[in-house]
Design an enzyme around this catalytic site. Structure first.
Site: not given
Lengths: 498, 506
Positions: A308, A360
């Site tokens: 991330d 995601d």
């Protein structure tokens, strides 16, 4: 002395115009339709100034003291006008009423100023010069204010602080007047005390200006903001209402604690449960760790790599007691490796392979994010799959953004994968879609980890069935050199918003 | 009762008032950061020594080599590429500059690689076999598909117009029905002209003498009643961008060629962070052993059947010379060569700006090519646009300015007369129209001055006897520069160079 007098005319004229501009800007900002807002506010304001001028004839004695009081009142009402209006918008239904009351009040007081001042000064100057000079400085002040407002005040100070600053100017003129006209005043200590009191209030206001704006910011979110931070990459906002905790990134809802289990169970289990013995998993995006929480329900998992971009996001979900409890302290598990990097570049420079990849990312609201939904990205991700592995992709809503959803499915297919689209209902999001991409035929799992709140093995086939209004539509493929998805997405969500 | 004594009080009062206000204004304006930079890669000195026929050092040794290529731009490199493909190993390529690549030269800093001039290759159509062949060799074209990472990412272009950015550079914001009607009629007219088959790449394949060449592109627009202001801006921009000349100074045939020659099957163009420098680097990797940089040829003399090619280090005794440097240099270098009459060249200024922060945007998202409407310059290309990263914090912009508002001679004088600071200010002022905070974002500006950046297809030049004269070899000297095509684009340079590489030494 004379110049000092006219300078105060200049200042009060500037103040008067600033309050009018602030009211107009705020109303346009909060209510929209700027033509309507500015027209009605200017109209009311000028009309109120007329009322003030008319009322001035009823004031007979102690003109200087009255002038000082009027200045102080303008300073108070005008200075706090934008704070008051922001709060009225956030906490009451009566914003318009408050708006026009404030405008008429300030207008009336400002209308009193100049006639009073001219009467105070009439002994000192010839009438011809008086009118000329007072009006000259009045208009000069208006020009100064109207230039300062858009160039300096709004961008640098913001509306709340600008109003307070000019309130301080008004109170300053009041205080100054007690010295300028001390001959006409007598004692005036009470007056000066009042001036200092008003100055202190406005000064305190500027100190708390930040709280006022953030209280107003609250109103943009339905619930109370319990955390907000601008990181290098995004604005993270957490809101809470009773037991519902919501995360927003750049004002886009990421999850609601009440129903995120639906989203994350559906994101992970249909894919991962179909891979008995899966050991290595990659999560791209998903810095909240909620998908990782689901992945860790499989004892066979040896390592989860989460990539991330934003370290502040992953740290928040590692350390914050409430948030790390939500992901069951997933980021503190030794099996979990958090990497803060740009996912596309990380995949491009890393040779690791995985049994299962969870993609995601936030919805493709821009061309920069849209890159993460292209054939090039999925092809690269597929290269990181072990034989028999599969990936699942967050694919926006097949109901609200039907073309966008099927465009993502088609793009995964074009990248050389078999596609298995599915969807579910998440109350805070609405209908939501995913797609499994696989190099070998996929079969829905017959067994799931125990303790799931939403998903049961018997319901999995239902997820893969699409009702009529979510059936595939003709779409083009999203490519790096032609990001049709960003255009589909913008159009479809704009239609919803309408 | 006294009237106010205006003169003294107001005068002194205003000064006081000003002094009171000044600190506030200073506080409000963020102080501009210091910006470093310099002129880089200047080549005036070498060129002027040739022009002034200054004395050069005599070569200290002689080397016999069958073929010498003069000039290491795309034309020279393409000649070398063909020779090497034919199995010929016995040749050298001599480049005057320290870095080969010519207009495809590139640079690199801690933020990104970046181009110095040519920054893209339109996706080669089926007929452009040479460009396709090279791209196949470099892995950009494989199994009938173009490498997705080399096709320019979306959004490709945007235009700053009426205070905001729009997608695409055909002006749309504020365009009237009349403008749109003219865009459509313009595109239809171009499509008709394309169908005639005379506008091809390479141009030699389809070009046949045409009356269009006698007039200017500006005149052609007027003749066809194209008077829409944004359309005329757009066409003028295209001429300035591709030829360094305004529409009034560009042959209508060449102006139309820009629009009519291309009809790509894939959304492009092909580009890389360092622009065509990427292609130049790949070619140099293949051909490095033939390339001698810092080897300026100052004289070529015929000696019976041999050609003597002089550099300051070495004299090469060759059978063949492929002269791939700009053709106007031939008369200064090759003994007995007349001046290249009719060849005009546009001077350019390019700059690379290193940004520590991307300025805020209004309207369309940042694109690869970013153009400001009604600017004398041509806009900028973003070097990190081809990055896969979703989040980019620092970047390099390549700023282009063809100085088409001046005559080439005036522009060259200006380039030499003004210092770095002058151009830095001019560039920042231009960019600040679209990016008011640009001065707080830029850390470094390097500027490159090109005295003869590209040939100018002035009216009448495309089908002139002068241009055609140079297409024929002079004995064993072949001319290969793209200027022989009348305009300077990658495909023409490659075609001219490769053609010479194919026929030399047969």
């Amino acid at each position: 002395m004379s110049l000092a007098l006219f300078l105060s005319v200049f200042l009060i004229a500037a103040c008067g115009l600033i309050y009018e501009l602030i009211a107009g800007t705020l109303a346009s900002y909060l209510l929209g339709d700027s033509v309507f807002q500015f027209s009605t506010i200017i109209g009311c304001y000028l009309f109120a100034m007329g009322i003030g001028s008319y009322l001035s004839k009823f004031l007979h004695r102690g003109l200087v003291a009255r002038f000082v009081y009027i200045e102080l009142m303008v300073g108070l009402v005008g200075g706090f006008s934008s704070s008051l209006l922001f709060l009225a918008f956030a906490y009451t239904e009566a914003f318009r009423l408050v708006l026009y009351v404030v405008v008429i009040l300030v207008g009336t007081l400002v209308g009193l100023e100049i006639p009073l001042l001219m009467r105070i000064l009439k002994e000192r100057f010839e009438f011809r010069d008086l009118v000329s000079h007072v009006l000259t400085f009045d208009y000069l002040g208006a020009l100064g204010a109207s230039l300062l407002f858009p160039i300096l005040l709004v961008p640098k100070l913001g509306l709340v602080r600008s109003a307070l600053l000019f309130g301080i100017f008004n109170a300053g003129v009041a205080l100054w007047s007690t010295f300028l006209f001390r001959g006409q005043l007598g004692g005036g200590y009470g007056l000066r005390a009042a001036c200092f009191a008003v100055l202190a209030m406005l000064g305190a206001g500027t100190v708390f200006a930040d709280r006022i704006s953030s209280a107003a910011d609250n109103s943009l979110y339905a619930d109370e903001v319990i955390f907000s931070r601008n990181t290098r990459y995004q604005r993270i906002v957490l809101t809470k209402w009773k037991d519902d905790l919501r995360l927003f990134l750049n004002s886009h809802l990421q999850f609601s604690s009440r129903d995120e289990y639906r989203y994350h169970e559906a994101l992970v289990h249909p894919g991962l449960a179909a891979l008995p013995g899966a050991r290595r998993v990659l999560v791209a995006g998903g810095g909240d760790g909620l998908a990782v929480r689901e992945i860790l329900k499989y004892p066979s998992i040896e390592s989860v790599t989460l990539v991330d971009l934003d370290p502040e996001m992953t740290q928040l979900f590692t350390r914050h007691p409430v948030l790390s409890a939500m992901n069951q302290h997933a980021f503190s598990e030794p099996r979990v490796h958090v990497i803060n990097a740009d996912a596309f570049r990380w995949l491009d420079g890393n040779p690791d392979r995985f049994d299962f990849i969870v993609v995601d990312f936030p919805d493709p609201t821009s061309y920069s994010l849209g890159k993460l939904f292209t054939t090039t990205f999925y092809r690269l991700a597929a290269k990181h799959l072990n034989a028999g592995g599969l990936m699942v992709v967050q694919s926006t809503s097949p109901l609200f953004a039907r073309q966008s959803y099927w465009c993502i499915v088609e793009t995964v297919k074009q990248a050389g994968l078999r596609t298995y689209p599915y969807h579910l209902y998440v109350p805070s999001f609405g209908e939501w879609g995913f797609v499994i991409g696989s190099l070998v035929p996929y079969e829905a799992p017959r067994q799931l980890p125990s303790g799931l709140r939403f998903l049961a093995a018997r319901n999995i086939p239902e997820l893969f069935s699409f009702p009529n209004d979510m059936q595939p539509v003709p779409v083009e493929v999203n490519r790096l050199n032609d990001q049709i998805l960003v255009r589909y997405y913008e159009r479809e969500w704009k239609d919803i918003a309408r | 009762m006294s009237t106010i004594s205006w003169d003294s009080t107001l005068a002194s009062g205003t000064r006081r008032q000003f002094l009171g206000l000044a600190p506030a204004l200073l506080l409000a304006r963020k102080t501009d950061r210091p910006i470093g930079g310099a002129f880089v890669n200047d080549s005036f000195a070498n060129g002027h020594r040739l022009r002034d026929r200054a004395a050069f050092r005599a070569s200290s040794r002689q080397i016999r080599v069958p073929i010498v290529i003069v000039g290491g731009g795309i034309a020279g490199l393409s000649a070398a590429w063909r020779l090497d493909k034919r199995g010929i190993r016995d040749f050298v390529l001599l480049e005057m500059e320290k870095q080969a690549g010519g207009n495809a030269r590139w640079g690199e800093n801690d933020v990104s690689k970046f181009p110095w001039a040519a920054h893209y290759l339109p996706v080669p159509a089926k007929g452009e076999s040479l460009a396709r062949e090279l791209m196949e060799e470099l892995g950009v074209f494989r199994d009938g598909k173009w490498d997705e990472r080399a096709l320019c990412f979306d959004p490709q272009e945007r235009l700053f117009l009426h205070g905001r950015w729009q997608e695409g550079i055909e002006p749309e914001i504020g365009s009237t029905p009349k403008d749109r009607e003219q865009y459509k009629r313009f595109n239809d007219t171009i499509a008709e002209l394309r169908a005639t088959g005379q506008f091809t790449i390479p141009m030699e394949r389809g070009a046949r003498s045409s009356p269009l060449d006698r007039g200017s592109m500006g005149g052609w627009l007027a003749d066809h009643r194209f008077d829409s202001t944004p359309l005329r801006w757009y066409v003028n921009y295209a001429c300035r961008d591709d030829y360094g000349a305004s529409a009034e100074d560009t042959s209508a045939w060449a102006g139309i060629h820009y629009f009519a020659a291309r009809d790509p099957e894939e959304k492009g163009p092909l580009t890389w962070p360092e622009g065509n420098g990427w292609i130049a680097q790949r070619l140099l990797e293949k051909l490095n052993r033939y390339v001698r940089t810092g080897a300026g040829v100052y004289r070529i003399a015929r000696d019976r059947s041999k050609l003597r090619v002089f550099t300051e280090e070495i004299e090469y005794i060759a059978d063949w010379v492929i002269f791939a440097a700009p053709t106007f240099l031939a008369s200064y270098i090759i003994e007995g060569m007349p001046p290249a009459a009719g060849f005009q060249y546009s001077p350019w200024l390019t700059a690379n700006l290193t940004l520590d922060r991307i300025p805020a945007q209004k309207g369309a998202e940042a694109a690869w090519d970013n153009v400001i409407y009604d600017s004398p310059a041509l806009g900028y290309v973003n070097a990190t646009h081809m990055s896969l990263a979703a989040h980019v914090e620092r970047t390099v912009w390549t700023f282009y300015w063809s100085l088409a508002e001046y005559t080439p001679q005036q522009a060259r004088t200006l380039l030499l007369a003004k210092d770095w600071n002058y151009w830095k200010e001019a560039i920042l002022n231009d960019l600040s129209r679209a990016h008011p905070e640009i001065r707080q974002c830029v850390r470094h500006i390097d500027i490159m001055r090109w005295g003869h950046a590209m040939v100018r297809p002035a009216p009448g030049f495309m089908f002139s006897a002068e241009r055609e004269k140079w297409l024929k070899p002079q004995g064993h000297i072949y001319f290969a520069n793209s200027d022989l095509s009348g305009f300077s684009i990658f495909e023409e340079a490659q075609y001219r160079g490769a053609k010479c590489g194919d026929i030399a030494f047969r």
